[in-house]
Design a protein around this motif. Structure first.
Motif, PDB file in Angstrom:
ATOM      1  N   VAL A   1      29.921  -2.229  -1.690  1.00 47.51           N
ATOM      2  CA  VAL A   1      28.573  -2.061  -2.066  1.00 47.51           C
ATOM      3  C   VAL A   1      27.469  -2.644  -1.288  1.00 47.51           C
ATOM      4  O   VAL A   1      27.353  -3.495  -0.928  1.00 47.51           O
ATOM      5  N   GLY A   2      26.699  -1.377  -0.942  1.00 45.93           N
ATOM      6  CA  GLY A   2      25.271  -2.030  -0.304  1.00 45.93           C
ATOM      7  C   GLY A   2      24.972  -0.880   0.805  1.00 45.93           C
ATOM      8  O   GLY A   2      25.484   0.494   0.363  1.00 45.93           O
ATOM      9  N   SER A   3      24.067  -1.104   1.661  1.00 45.28           N
ATOM     10  CA  SER A   3      23.722   0.180   2.456  1.00 45.28           C
ATOM     11  C   SER A   3      23.603  -0.445   4.122  1.00 45.28           C
ATOM     12  O   SER A   3      23.446  -1.779   4.196  1.00 45.28           O
ATOM     13  N   LEU A   4      23.993   0.217   4.976  1.00 45.18           N
ATOM     14  CA  LEU A   4      24.062  -0.093   6.138  1.00 45.18           C
ATOM     15  C   LEU A   4      22.819   0.605   6.899  1.00 45.18           C
ATOM     16  O   LEU A   4      22.777   1.858   7.079  1.00 45.18           O
ATOM     17  N   PRO A   5      21.644  -0.207   7.140  1.00 39.40           N
ATOM     18  CA  PRO A   5      20.437   0.422   7.641  1.00 39.40           C
ATOM     19  C   PRO A   5      20.595   1.020   9.094  1.00 39.40           C
ATOM     20  O   PRO A   5      19.570   1.771   9.309  1.00 39.40           O
ATOM     21  N   TYR A   6      21.568   0.914   9.799  1.00 40.73           N
ATOM     22  CA  TYR A   6      21.664   1.057  10.908  1.00 40.73           C
ATOM     23  C   TYR A   6      23.127   1.911  11.583  1.00 40.73           C
ATOM     24  O   TYR A   6      23.945   1.867  10.611  1.00 40.73           O
ATOM     25  N   GLY A   7      23.071   2.727  12.491  1.00 42.10           N
ATOM     26  CA  GLY A   7      24.203   3.721  12.884  1.00 42.10           C
ATOM     27  C   GLY A   7      24.982   2.715  13.702  1.00 42.10           C
ATOM     28  O   GLY A   7      25.921   3.294  14.482  1.00 42.10           O
ATOM     29  N   GLN A   8      25.224   1.511  13.726  1.00 42.30           N
ATOM     30  CA  GLN A   8      25.911   0.522  14.642  1.00 42.30           C
ATOM     31  C   GLN A   8      27.428   1.196  14.485  1.00 42.30           C
ATOM     32  O   GLN A   8      28.224   1.001  15.514  1.00 42.30           O
ATOM     33  N   ILE A   9      27.779   1.471  13.485  1.00 41.52           N
ATOM     34  CA  ILE A   9      29.492   1.810  13.239  1.00 41.52           C
ATOM     35  C   ILE A   9      29.670   2.716  14.195  1.00 41.52           C
ATOM     36  O   ILE A   9      30.945   2.849  14.457  1.00 41.52           O
ATOM     37  N   TRP A  10      28.891   3.723  14.492  1.00 35.51           N
ATOM     38  CA  TRP A  10      29.143   4.973  15.365  1.00 35.51           C
ATOM     39  C   TRP A  10      29.245   4.394  16.730  1.00 35.51           C
ATOM     40  O   TRP A  10      29.329   5.097  17.760  1.00 35.51           O
ATOM     41  N   MET A  11      29.071   3.123  17.229  1.00 34.53           N
ATOM     42  CA  MET A  11      29.038   2.718  18.570  1.00 34.53           C
ATOM     43  C   MET A  11      30.396   2.386  18.844  1.00 34.53           C
ATOM     44  O   MET A  11      30.741   1.833  19.892  1.00 34.53           O
ATOM     45  N   LEU A  12      31.337   2.336  17.901  1.00 33.82           N
ATOM     46  CA  LEU A  12      32.762   1.938  18.138  1.00 33.82           C
ATOM     47  C   LEU A  12      33.321   2.695  18.984  1.00 33.82           C
ATOM     48  O   LEU A  12      33.853   4.202  18.467  1.00 33.82           O
ATOM     49  N   GLU A  13      33.521   2.727  20.253  1.00 38.99           N
ATOM     50  CA  GLU A  13      33.665   3.847  21.214  1.00 38.99           C
ATOM     51  C   GLU A  13      35.177   4.396  20.929  1.00 38.99           C
ATOM     52  O   GLU A  13      35.483   5.449  21.375  1.00 38.99           O
ATOM     53  N   GLY A  14      36.056   3.609  20.434  1.00 37.44           N
ATOM     54  CA  GLY A  14      37.586   4.262  20.151  1.00 37.44           C
ATOM     55  C   GLY A  14      37.822   4.695  18.842  1.00 37.44           C
ATOM     56  O   GLY A  14      39.039   5.258  18.448  1.00 37.44           O
ATOM     57  N   LEU A  15      36.803   4.939  18.224  1.00 36.74           N
ATOM     58  CA  LEU A  15      36.773   5.199  16.629  1.00 36.74           C
ATOM     59  C   LEU A  15      37.229   6.594  16.323  1.00 36.74           C
ATOM     60  O   LEU A  15      36.518   7.385  16.953  1.00 36.74           O
ATOM     61  N   GLU A  16      38.178   6.765  15.833  1.00 34.74           N
ATOM     62  CA  GLU A  16      38.801   8.224  15.542  1.00 34.74           C
ATOM     63  C   GLU A  16      38.569   8.558  13.951  1.00 34.74           C
ATOM     64  O   GLU A  16      38.572   9.932  13.660  1.00 34.74           O
ATOM     65  N   HIS A  17      38.467   7.652  13.151  1.00 44.01           N
ATOM     66  CA  HIS A  17      39.043   8.021  11.658  1.00 44.01           C
ATOM     67  C   HIS A  17      38.039   6.952  10.927  1.00 44.01           C
ATOM     68  O   HIS A  17      38.244   5.910  10.884  1.00 44.01           O
ATOM     69  N   VAL A  18      37.412   7.270   9.836  1.00 44.87           N
ATOM     70  CA  VAL A  18      36.728   6.303   8.934  1.00 44.87           C
ATOM     71  C   VAL A  18      36.759   7.093   7.441  1.00 44.87           C
ATOM     72  O   VAL A  18      36.554   8.180   7.332  1.00 44.87           O
ATOM     73  N   ASN A  19      37.284   6.141   6.619  1.00 41.01           N
ATOM     74  CA  ASN A  19      37.567   6.644   5.239  1.00 41.01           C
ATOM     75  C   ASN A  19      36.733   5.379   4.463  1.00 41.01           C
ATOM     76  O   ASN A  19      37.546   4.329   4.433  1.00 41.01           O
ATOM     77  N   LEU A  20      35.688   5.659   3.959  1.00 44.27           N
ATOM     78  CA  LEU A  20      34.889   4.931   3.084  1.00 44.27           C
ATOM     79  C   LEU A  20      34.728   5.494   1.780  1.00 44.27           C
ATOM     80  O   LEU A  20      33.752   5.080   1.013  1.00 44.27           O
ATOM     81  N   GLU A  21      35.479   6.516   1.576  1.00 42.60           N
ATOM     82  CA  GLU A  21      35.055   7.204  -0.023  1.00 42.60           C
ATOM     83  C   GLU A  21      35.314   6.223  -1.173  1.00 42.60           C
ATOM     84  O   GLU A  21      36.098   5.244  -1.040  1.00 42.60           O
TER      85      GLU A  21
END
Length: 125
Positions: free
Chosen positions: A87-107
């Motif tokens: 619960v909450g908000s992430l004010p920045y797009g820092q999560i997208w700086m993870l250079e090896g990130l292939e999949h995100v599931n936060l639904e």
């Protein structure tokens, strides 16, 4: 444990760990981004937060999978925290700086994540 070519480092600030004198392993950007995610989405109130902030190796944290080999060895590959009471908000797009990130599931969580800087997530599927 050291991850690939990434060593372990002392935590200079208590912001990185709840234990004085702790260390973390891997990339400082990866480690702090995940701590930031935990703290800004009510981590202590998640349905399951196994190992979060209790282990210096963020690759052992619930819902985090890291690359075992290759160019991104030791870096975050997947974040899978769906239906986990974030619960909450992430004010920045820092999560997208993870250079090896292939999949995100936060639904099935009550969070807001901006898509600014999503272009940095070049390996996102």
């Amino acid at each position: 444990r050291a991850i690939g070519d990434l060593g372990c480092f002392p935590c200079e600030e208590t912001a990185f760990s709840q234990y004085y004198g702790s260390t973390f392993c891997g990339s400082i950007i990866e480690h702090t981004t995940l701590i930031w995610l935990y703290r800004n989405t009510g981590g202590p109130s998640w349905k399951s937060d196994s190992n979060w902030l209790r282990s210096e190796d963020h690759c052992t944290w619930e819902g985090i999978t890291c690359h075992d080999d290759g160019e991104f060895k030791g870096l975050v590959k997947q974040i899978k925290l769906d239906d986990n009471n974030l619960v909450g908000s992430l004010p920045y797009g820092q999560i997208w700086m993870l250079e090896g990130l292939e999949h995100v599931n936060l639904e099935k969580n009550d969070i807001v994540i901006p898509f600014s800087q999503v272009e940095n997530a070049k390996n996102l599927e």
